[in-house]
Design an enzyme around this catalytic site. Structure first.
Site, PDB file in Angstrom:
ATOM      1  N   GLY A  72       0.838  -1.195   0.000  1.00 30.16           N
ATOM      2  CA  GLY A  72       0.000   0.000   0.000  1.00 30.16           C
ATOM      3  C   GLY A  72       0.871   1.241   0.000  1.00 30.16           C
ATOM      4  O   GLY A  72       1.997   1.220   0.504  1.00 30.16           O
ATOM      5  N   GLN A  95       3.140  10.082   0.877  1.00 31.32           N
ATOM      6  CA  GLN A  95       4.436   9.389   0.997  1.00 31.32           C
ATOM      7  C   GLN A  95       5.358   9.684  -0.176  1.00 31.32           C
ATOM      8  O   GLN A  95       6.563   9.449  -0.082  1.00 31.32           O
ATOM      9  CB  GLN A  95       4.236   7.874   1.112  1.00 31.32           C
ATOM     10  CG  GLN A  95       3.570   7.448   2.429  1.00 31.32           C
ATOM     11  CD  GLN A  95       3.420   5.950   2.478  1.00 31.32           C
ATOM     12  OE1 GLN A  95       2.439   5.403   1.980  1.00 31.32           O
ATOM     13  NE2 GLN A  95       4.391   5.277   3.065  1.00 31.32           N
ATOM     14  N   CYS A 103       5.520  -0.046   7.155  1.00 32.09           N
ATOM     15  CA  CYS A 103       5.195   1.109   6.311  1.00 32.09           C
ATOM     16  C   CYS A 103       6.429   1.421   5.475  1.00 32.09           C
ATOM     17  O   CYS A 103       7.547   1.398   5.994  1.00 32.09           O
ATOM     18  CB  CYS A 103       4.840   2.296   7.198  1.00 32.09           C
ATOM     19  SG  CYS A 103       4.491   3.805   6.288  1.00 32.09           S
ATOM     20  N   LEU A 104       6.222   1.726   4.199  1.00 33.23           N
ATOM     21  CA  LEU A 104       7.363   2.028   3.331  1.00 33.23           C
ATOM     22  C   LEU A 104       8.104   3.294   3.786  1.00 33.23           C
ATOM     23  O   LEU A 104       9.266   3.486   3.427  1.00 33.23           O
ATOM     24  CB  LEU A 104       6.913   2.169   1.874  1.00 33.23           C
ATOM     25  CG  LEU A 104       6.426   0.873   1.210  1.00 33.23           C
ATOM     26  CD1 LEU A 104       5.944   1.137  -0.200  1.00 33.23           C
ATOM     27  CD2 LEU A 104       7.518  -0.195   1.213  1.00 33.23           C
ATOM     28  N   HIS A 108      -4.639   1.781   7.408  1.00 35.64           N
ATOM     29  CA  HIS A 108      -3.278   2.324   7.418  1.00 35.64           C
ATOM     30  C   HIS A 108      -3.136   3.453   6.383  1.00 35.64           C
ATOM     31  O   HIS A 108      -2.627   4.529   6.688  1.00 35.64           O
ATOM     32  CB  HIS A 108      -2.290   1.188   7.135  1.00 35.64           C
ATOM     33  CG  HIS A 108      -0.854   1.593   7.066  1.00 35.64           C
ATOM     34  ND1 HIS A 108       0.097   1.148   7.975  1.00 35.64           N
ATOM     35  CD2 HIS A 108      -0.174   2.401   6.184  1.00 35.64           C
ATOM     36  CE1 HIS A 108       1.269   1.680   7.655  1.00 35.64           C
ATOM     37  NE2 HIS A 108       1.135   2.437   6.572  1.00 35.64           N
ATOM     38  N   GLU A 109      -3.619   3.182   5.164  1.00 35.35           N
ATOM     39  CA  GLU A 109      -3.432   4.169   4.084  1.00 35.35           C
ATOM     40  C   GLU A 109      -4.345   5.382   4.270  1.00 35.35           C
ATOM     41  O   GLU A 109      -3.941   6.510   3.970  1.00 35.35           O
ATOM     42  CB  GLU A 109      -3.652   3.514   2.720  1.00 35.35           C
ATOM     43  CG  GLU A 109      -2.739   2.331   2.408  1.00 35.35           C
ATOM     44  CD  GLU A 109      -1.255   2.599   2.597  1.00 35.35           C
ATOM     45  OE1 GLU A 109      -0.824   3.755   2.494  1.00 35.35           O
ATOM     46  OE2 GLU A 109      -0.515   1.637   2.876  1.00 35.35           O
ATOM     47  N   HIS A 115      -2.764   7.787   6.591  1.00 34.26           N
ATOM     48  CA  HIS A 115      -1.717   8.620   5.972  1.00 34.26           C
ATOM     49  C   HIS A 115      -2.299   9.930   5.434  1.00 34.26           C
ATOM     50  O   HIS A 115      -1.630  10.968   5.461  1.00 34.26           O
ATOM     51  CB  HIS A 115      -1.075   7.886   4.785  1.00 34.26           C
ATOM     52  CG  HIS A 115       0.113   7.040   5.144  1.00 34.26           C
ATOM     53  ND1 HIS A 115       1.260   7.553   5.707  1.00 34.26           N
ATOM     54  CD2 HIS A 115       0.342   5.708   4.995  1.00 34.26           C
ATOM     55  CE1 HIS A 115       2.140   6.569   5.888  1.00 34.26           C
ATOM     56  NE2 HIS A 115       1.610   5.438   5.475  1.00 34.26           N
TER      57      HIS A 115
HETATM   58 NI    NI Z   1       2.411   3.542   5.420  1.00 32.69          NI
END
Ligand code: NI
Length: 152
Positions: free
Chosen positions: A45, A50, A89-90, A131-132, A135
């Site tokens: 995701g 991000q 998380c990236l 989660h997304e 963000h």
């Molecule tokens: Ni994330």
């Protein structure tokens, strides 16, 4: 085109993202780039902030039968149940922590053509939706970690 993923304490990750108003080629390019960037980083995701774009745009692909999901202006309409699993998380590479999330999520979101879709997702996909969506409001999973998990 692979874009740079912002990490750690970059203040952009704490910003509130704006609603998408135009479903145009700029949006399509952003979606395509986000998907390529996410795949390249082996993520499931990615949210637009991000990659430094403060728009309410998310891509998800957990590898399940739902395939590639593009969520524009997503809204979670209801959630129920509970799951506690390790999450990453990236923007926080090489870290994972246990986060409590709902087991089921109902949501609505637009696709790249401006068509509204309704979703009922569970388990890993429900986790990814939460989660997304977080963000987009400057909320990071590390704020919600109950316990950090050692790296393998
Ligand atoms: Ni994330």
């Amino acid at each position: 085109m692979i874009r740079e993923i912002l990490t750690f304490d970059n203040p952009i990750l704490r910003e509130h993202s704006e609603k998408v108003e135009k479903f145009d080629e700029e949006l399509w390019k952003l979606l395509d780039d986000m998907y390529e960037t996410m795949k390249n980083a082996e993520g499931i995701g990615l949210a637009a902030p991000q990659v430094g774009v403060l728009k309410r745009v998310v891509v998800i692909d957990t590898g399940g039968k739902a395939g590639k999901l593009e969520l524009i202006n997503p809204i979670i309409t209801s959630m129920w149940g509970k799951q506690e699993e390790a999450e990453g998380c990236l923007s926080y590479p090489h870290k994972r922590g246990i986060v409590r999330r709902p087991m089921h999520v109902r949501a609505k979101a637009y696709d790249r053509f401006g068509k509204l879709h309704r979703y009922h997702v569970k388990e890993l996909l429900a986790r990814a939706f939460c989660h997304e969506t977080d963000h987009l409001n400057g909320i990071l999973y590390k704020d919600k970690v109950i316990e950090w998990v050692e790296d393998e």
